[in-house]
Design a protein around this motif. Structure first.
Motif: not given
Length: 122
Positions: A33-38
Motif C-alpha cells: 500500500c502506498m499513499a499521498w499525504f499533505r
C-alpha cells in the motif's frame, strides 16, 4: 532501506492541474500500500489518497472526484490533481510502509518522500 523520491508539484491557478510523482523500488510500489499525504502551514499532516497492492484506491472526501492516485511501470506512484483549489495548497508527501492501508493516522507510515510544494492561487 526504502527510498521514496518525489518530483512534480509547483504553482498553478485555481482550476488548474498538476501531477506528482514518487519513485521507489518495484517491490514497494507493486506489492504494498502506498499513499499521498499533505501538510499545510499550521495544520497536521492529512491523508489524501491511498492505493493497495491490488489496485484498490481510497480518497479523502475533500479530493474525491478531483484527484487520482495510480501506479505505473512498477516503480512509480502518481497523484493527478485536477480542478485545484487554493485550499489544496500544501506540502505533499508520498508514503509507504504502513501495516494497514489507511489515511487516518500518518504516524503509522514508516517511509516518506522528501515532500514537494503545491501552491494554488485564487
Amino acid at each position: 532501506q526504502v527510498q521514496l523520491v518525489q518530483s512534480g508539484g509547483g504553482s498553478v491557478q485555481a482550476g488548474g492541474s498538476l501531477r506528482l510523482s514518487c519513485a521507489a523500488s518495484a517491490v514497494i510500489v507493486s506489492s504494498n500500500c502506498m499513499a499521498w499525504f499533505r501538510q499545510a502551514p499550521g495544520k497536521e499532516r492529512e491523508g489524501v489518497a491511498s492505493i493497495r497492492g491490488d489496485g484498490a484506491t481510497s480518497y479523502a472526501d475533500s479530493v474525491k472526484g478531483r484527484f487520482t492516485i495510480s501506479k505505473a511501470n512498477a516503480e512509480n506512484l502518481y497523484l493527478q490533481m485536477n480542478s485545484l483549489k487554493p485550499e489544496d495548497t500544501a506540502m505533499y508527501y508520498c508514503a509507504a510502509g504502513a501495516r494497514r492501508c489507511q489515511l487516518e493516522d500518518f504516524h503509522a507510515w514508516n517511509y516518506w518522500g522528501q515532500g514537494t510544494q503545491v501552491t494554488v492561487s485564487a
